[in-house]
Every structure is written in structure tokens, then in C-alpha cells.
Design an enzyme around this catalytic site. Structure first.
Site, PDB file in Angstrom:
ATOM      1  N   ASN A  33      -7.498  -1.994   5.472  1.00 15.75           N
ATOM      2  CA  ASN A  33      -7.175  -2.647   6.485  1.00 15.75           C
ATOM      3  C   ASN A  33      -5.603  -2.724   6.771  1.00 15.75           C
ATOM      4  O   ASN A  33      -5.388  -3.208   7.836  1.00 15.75           O
ATOM      5  CB  ASN A  33      -7.884  -4.059   6.531  1.00 15.75           C
ATOM      6  N   LYS A  89      -2.969   5.786  13.962  1.00 16.09           N
ATOM      7  CA  LYS A  89      -4.793   5.410  13.960  1.00 16.09           C
ATOM      8  C   LYS A  89      -5.417   6.694  14.448  1.00 16.09           C
ATOM      9  O   LYS A  89      -6.447   6.727  13.811  1.00 16.09           O
ATOM     10  CB  LYS A  89      -4.866   4.264  15.034  1.00 16.09           C
ATOM     11  N   ALA A 100      -0.571   7.097  17.347  1.00 15.22           N
ATOM     12  CA  ALA A 100      -0.302   8.276  16.752  1.00 15.22           C
ATOM     13  C   ALA A 100      -1.006   8.028  15.056  1.00 15.22           C
ATOM     14  O   ALA A 100      -1.676   9.001  14.661  1.00 15.22           O
ATOM     15  CB  ALA A 100       0.918   8.988  16.431  1.00 15.22           C
ATOM     16  N   VAL A 111       0.888  -1.226   0.226  1.00 14.53           N
ATOM     17  CA  VAL A 111       0.018  -0.261  -0.065  1.00 14.53           C
ATOM     18  C   VAL A 111       0.792   1.383   0.071  1.00 14.53           C
ATOM     19  O   VAL A 111       0.204   2.369  -0.176  1.00 14.53           O
ATOM     20  CB  VAL A 111      -1.137   0.177   1.356  1.00 14.53           C
ATOM     21  N   TYR A 163       1.908   3.777  16.761  1.00  9.40           N
ATOM     22  CA  TYR A 163       0.522   3.006  16.182  1.00  9.40           C
ATOM     23  C   TYR A 163      -0.540   3.919  16.600  1.00  9.40           C
ATOM     24  O   TYR A 163      -1.280   4.075  15.827  1.00  9.40           O
ATOM     25  CB  TYR A 163       0.487   1.598  16.985  1.00  9.40           C
ATOM     26  N   SER A 223      -8.371   1.969  15.555  1.00  9.14           N
ATOM     27  CA  SER A 223      -8.069   1.207  16.576  1.00  9.14           C
ATOM     28  C   SER A 223      -8.531   2.062  18.043  1.00  9.14           C
ATOM     29  O   SER A 223      -8.447   3.247  18.087  1.00  9.14           O
ATOM     30  CB  SER A 223      -6.680   0.876  16.876  1.00  9.14           C
TER      31      SER A 223
END
Length: 253
Positions: free
Chosen positions: A95, A164, A162, A68, A160, A147
Site C-alpha cells: 500500500n 500505478k 504511469a 520500501v 503517478y 488506482s
């Protein structure tokens, strides 16, 4: 139950190749609801295996490798997915993700940037690539995966969390922009026992902290999460946009 019928619609799910992961469960559930699903993953063989499982069960699926962080690859994948829907890509599920947990003093530039490159830039690439193919008849959906970490923060996951949290802002802003095109943009904040959460689940300190925050006192199976994605992709969610739906056993109340 016609509200949840996705027959005639095409979907693309990123990060869907990991066995036991949320992406694979979502791709399978969308296909069970009638969608033609393009399963993508950085591991092309893993994506192909998930697609084969869907076809074996009677569903319609194809696959392709997708990093991605590569915009050209995202463009190619979106075009392929649209080809499965007669030129329209109705449902995009962003995802793909990665986690690199560590207490803040031990985080590095590399692990901090990695989470942004995959979660934020990856979602940006895939959504821009998909947008020209998303119909404006009310069936278009962009579903991002955030999340509880992005809503409340999580011990040992500043990078993670930050990233999300960035996806939440992305979701809300894009929902405002695309409302005039009748395209719904929402996010889900799931919590499940997957390969990506294994480090947290097996680290005594991280695991104890997480379990103390989950009222249901257990991790979900990915299949328990997938139904919420089908809901957001379906006509049942035709008047919902810009929202974040936690599917996390009550962690965020």
C-alpha cells in the site's frame, strides 16, 4: 461468514502509519477479521500508534519502520511478519505510496522517479522479500494498491498514473508466475479521502475534474475501502487472481 475469517494468518501492510489513510484502515480491518498484522510505515512512530490502536481494540498487531525503497529493510520486515504467523506470511498488502501532482510541463525528474521508487520498486522489494515466507496452501495473497489513475489516467498526475499502471502489469504477470504455487496476486484501485489525496481534493481544478468523474459524487472514507481488502485476503477470493478491482464510487465503469 467463515469465508472471511483470517484467524491464524499473518499479514503485513506497508504505508499503514498515516492517520486517516487507507493502509491504517486496512491493517485495522484485517486484524478485526482475525489476522495478526505487522503495521509498517516509513514513520515508525505512526506505525506503532496504529498497531497500538489495534491491540487496544482487542486485535493482534506489531509494527516496524519500513522505507520500501530499502530492500534490506523489506527483508527484515517480511521476516518479522512471518514470525507472527508461525513462520508464514499469508497476506502482503503493498500500500505504501506517494503523490506529487503537477501538470506535465512542471514535472521534474525527481518527482517522476520518486513515484516509481515508492510504488513500483517498493512493491518489487516487499514482494520479493515476502515470497519465501508466503505459504502455498491456498492462503497466500499478494494485494497491490493501484488506482483509477493507472487505468484511465488523471489530470496532473502523469508520474503517478504511469507508476500505478506499472503496478497493474506487475500484478498480472506475477499472478501468472505464482499460480502454480497456489498464491493469489490481485490489485485494488481505491479512491478515498486520505492525507495523500488532500492536495487533489483541495485544489479547485483537480477536485472539480475528479468529482465530475465519480458517479457517486463523493470521496469514500478509508473504512469503506478496507472491506474489499479483507475480501481479497480471505478464502472468499480463493479463485481470483490477476485481477484489478476498482473501489472508487464508479469512476472506472
Amino acid at each position: 461468514m467463515g469465508y472471511f475469517d483470517l484467524t491464524g494468518r499473518a499479514a503485513m501492510v506497508t504505508g499503514a502509519g498515516a492517520g486517516g489513510g487507507i493502509g491504517a484502515a486496512v491493517a485495522t480491518a484485517l486484524a478485526e477479521a482475525g489476522a495478526a498484522v505487522l503495521v509498517t510505515d516509513i514513520n515508525g512512530e505512526a506505525a506503532a500508534a496504529v498497531a497500538e490502536g489495534i491491540r487496544t481494540a482487542g486485535g493482534t498487531a506489531d509494527s516496524c519502520p519500513l522505507d520500501v525503497s530499502d530492500r534490506a529493510a523489506a527483508d527484515a520486515a517480511a521476516a518479522k511478519a512471518a514470525g507472527m504467523g508461525g513462520g508464514a506470511l499469508h497476506i502482503l498488502v503493498n500500500n505504501a505510496g506517494v503523490t506529487a501532482p503537477a501538470m506535465f510541463p512542471k514535472l521534474t525528474d525527481e518527482t517522476f522517479r520518486l513515484t516509481f521508487d515508492i510504488h513500483v520498486m517498493g512493491t518489487f522489494h516487499c514482494t520479493q522479500a515476502a515470497l519465501p515466507h508466503i505459504p502455498t496452501d491456498g492462503t497466500g495473497r499478494v494485494i497491490n494498491v493501484t488506482s483509477a489513475a493507472g487505468l484511465t489516467g488523471t489530470l496532473g498526475q502523469v508520474n503517478y498514473s504511469a507508476a500505478k499502471a506499472g503496478l497493474i502489469g506487475f500484478t498480472k504477470s506475477l499472478a501468472r508466475e505464482l499460480a502454480s504455487k497456489n498464491i493469489m496476486v490481485n490489485a485494488l484501485a481505491p479512491l478515498a479521502a486520505t492525507p495523500m489525496t488532500e492536495t487533489i481534493r483541495t485544489n479547485e481544478k483537480f477536485a472539480a475534474n475528479m468529482m465530475a468523474r465519480i458517479p457517486l459524487k463523493r470521496w469514500a472514507d478509508p473504512a469503506e475501502i478496507a472491506g474489499a481488502f479483507v475480501f481479497m485476503a480471505s478464502d472468499a477470493a480463493s479463485y481470483i487472481t490477476g485481477q484489478v478491482l476498482p473501489v472508487d464510487g464508479g469512476m472506472v465503469i
